[in-house]
Design an enzyme around this catalytic site. Structure first.
Site, PDB file in Angstrom:
ATOM      1  N   HIS A  56      49.673  46.875  37.856  1.00 46.15           N
ATOM      2  CA  HIS A  56      48.689  46.237  36.777  1.00 46.15           C
ATOM      3  C   HIS A  56      48.456  47.361  35.758  1.00 46.15           C
ATOM      4  CE1 HIS A  56      47.386  42.909  39.401  1.00 46.15           C
ATOM      5  NE2 HIS A  56      47.681  43.719  40.133  1.00 46.15           N
ATOM      6  N   ASN A 129      43.940  37.441  41.162  1.00 44.36           N
ATOM      7  CA  ASN A 129      45.158  37.250  40.570  1.00 44.36           C
ATOM      8  C   ASN A 129      45.115  35.535  39.985  1.00 44.36           C
ATOM      9  OD1 ASN A 129      46.672  39.488  40.703  1.00 44.36           O
ATOM     10  ND2 ASN A 129      47.137  39.118  42.936  1.00 44.36           N
ATOM     11  N   TYR A 339      41.209  50.832  45.927  1.00 42.37           N
ATOM     12  CA  TYR A 339      40.849  50.707  44.484  1.00 42.37           C
ATOM     13  C   TYR A 339      39.997  51.886  43.953  1.00 42.37           C
ATOM     14  CZ  TYR A 339      43.256  46.429  43.910  1.00 42.37           C
ATOM     15  OH  TYR A 339      44.060  45.409  43.534  1.00 42.37           O
TER      16      TYR A 339
END
Ligand code: NDP
Length: 508
Positions: A56, A129, A339
């Site tokens: 990303h 997404n 993350y």
């Protein structure tokens, strides 16, 4: 200097006398070491880039709000969802997945749809997404999967062999592959696509009851996609077309919006459901769990600085607020770790202090201290240990997630429903797509898979054939493959198919 002109300073606030001519001994030079302004300017420039996101990397973002439109208090105690009409400030970052920071927005790729809700009980992130499902269901496969979507380690070129070798050996990817190679794999803009939590999450109310939920943000601009041919042109003409579209539409006052629809399942329904409700390669068919509209998302403000607000934004599916929790979805469990870990690498351990990441509607108060780039007051002289008897912050037991049962053996365990990997890809092809969708899907696959070697084409075609015979036949025809051989491979187990199509098969 006229009165209304601002003074140029160094990073420490002292005025600068000249920003055009380096300090030299004689004319033209050499340049003197004592030109500290030059040294500071060059050394800061040398450090301008931070590591790009490993996935990303290319993205665009905007600020806005989320408004509640239906009463969901019987499902969740989340305060930001507690009353119809309630508004919460949000930041949303859209992205592609595989490309580098300078890659084209029109690449065929899922699109990231990452949201931060600045709620009064802390920041809640939903990192989804534009597709309701994913390629794999176990996080142990993630690094390998992403390697295949990026570049060949020898040539630094995209490599259809790597791309399809992995996917064809990973049958659970067939549903997402079918969405990706439909025209929804190249959305016209970030405004003209849906956003999904993809994962199942848990909502719990103030009575300690819980529910499994999926989020669907449905675009109010309508779905619009680029065809493969349009996307190819767009990549050359304007590699930043979706970034530009988002910025310009907000500038024009055309604020993009999405309707939030929820699918909600009770634990009893989950226990008896025909699909594994925590398998991210599956949707919950709408007929089984009809979506209910509960809110509206509007983006109405562009970032003032791309680096500060978009590049430094850091989302995590682990950022929950009371009333919302994780599900046993294995991919989600892996992401709960990854993350924040990547942000610590990319931005440092105090990334949460950056304004775009810091809570706006709640206070942070805890016992974590110090670390690189601690840019706030570091909690001054307040106690830095717990328990303490000096008035430090206390946990609030009453917001805890309700306890839940787990049982079974601890082991590395294979997925128990492998035969239903093909059902939903088949339903999409046969029941949902139009004739034009199917033509485009087959054309898009043939164009891409045609770049891989024959044995990989055969193995992948067998998966299309298993999803829906006509689907496999049409791709095979487009690639001039032997249909009988595709059908034979489709009849095998994944392990036997892999053996039958090992290196050397069908190749001279
Ligand atoms: P429905 O007939 O109730 O809904 C079909 C869904 O498919 C709609 O949400 C539509 O989205 C979406 N869709 C249409 N074309 C595509 C495409 N090329 N790629 C991805 N999605 C598309 O179907 P069911 O719920 O019974 O599910 C049937 C199949 O639809 C599933 O196997 C899945 O592939 C797909 N789907 C299902 C979703 C779900 O949550 N149930 C969500 C998205 C897709 P839109 O309304 O935006 O046009």
């Amino acid at each position: 200097m006229s009165k209304n002109k601002k003074t140029l300073t160094n990073n420490f606030g002292a005025p600068v006398d000249d920003d055009q001519n380096s300090l030299t001994a004689g004319n033209p030079g050499p340049v003197l070491m004592q030109d500290v302004h030059l040294l500071e300017k060059l050394s800061h420039f040398d450090r301008e880039r931070i590591p790009e996101r490993v996935v990303h990397a290319k993205g665009a973002g905007a600020h806005g709000y989320f408004a509640v439109t239906a009463d969901v208090t019987k499902y969740t105690r989340a305060k930001f969802l507690s009353a119809v009409g309630k508004r919460t400030e949000v930041f949303l970052r859209f992205s592609t997945v595989g490309g580098e920071r300078g890659s084209a927005d029109a690449e065929r790729d899922p699109r990231g749809f990452a949201m931060k809700f600045y709620t009064e009980e802390g920041n809640y992130d939903l990192v989804g997404n534009n597709t309701p499902v994913f390629f794999i269901r176990d996080p142990l496969k993630f690094a390998d999967f992403i390697h295949t979507q990026k570049k060949n380690p020898a040539t630094n070129l995209k490599d259809p062999d790597m791309f399809w070798d992995f996917l064809s050996l990973t049958p659970e990817s067939i549903h997402q592959v079918t969405i990706l190679f439909s025209d929804r794999g190249t959305p016209r803009t970030y405004r003209h696509m849906n956003g999904f939590s993809s994962h199942t999450y848990k909502w719990y109310n103030d009575k300690g009851e819980y529910f499994w939920v999926k989020y669907h943000f449905k675009t109010e601009q309508g779905i619009q996609n680029l065809t493969r041919q349009e996307a190819e042109v767009m990549k050359g003409k304007d590699p930043d077309h979706a970034t530009r579209d988002l910025h310009e539409s907000i500038l024009r006052g055309e604020y993009p919006s999405w309707r939030l629809e929820m699918q909600i399942m009770t634990p009893e329904q989950a226990a008896n459901y025909r699909f594994d409700p925590f398998d991210i390669t599956k949707v919950w068919p709408h007929a089984d769990f009809p979506p209910i509209v509960i809110g509206r998302l509007v983006l109405n403000k562009n970032p003032e600085n791309y680096f500060a607000e978009v590049e430094q934004s850091a989302f995590s599916p682990a950022n929950f607020v009371p009333g919302i929790a994780a599900s046993p979805d294995k991919m989600l469990q892996g992401r709960l770790f990854s993350y924040h870990d990547t942000h610590r690498h990319r931005l440092g351990p105090n990334f949460h202090l950056l304004p775009v990441n810091a809570p706006k509607a709640s206070q942070v108060d805890n016992y974590q201290r110090d670390g690189f780039m601690r840019s706030d007051g570091n909690f001054g002289g307040s106690p830095n240990y717990y328990p303490n008897s000096f008035g430090g912050p206390e946990p609030r037991l009453e917001i805890a997630e309700p306890s839940f049962e787990v049982s079974g053996k601890a082991a590395r365990q294979k997925y128990v429903h492998p035969n239903d990997d093909f059902v939903q890809a088949g339903a999409l092809y046969k029941k949902v797509m139009t004739d034009a969708d199917r033509d485009h899907l087959v054309g898009n696959i043939v164009d891409h898979l045609g770049g891989a070697r024959k044995r990989i084409q055969y193995r992948q075609c067998a998966l299309f054939y298993k999803a829906e015979q006509e689907y496999g036949r049409r791709v095979a025809q487009g690639l001039n493959l032997d249909l009988k051989e595709v059908a034979r491979l489709a009849g095998m187990s994944a392990e036997d198919r892999a053996k039958e199509t090992a290196a050397g098969t069908y190749e001279k």
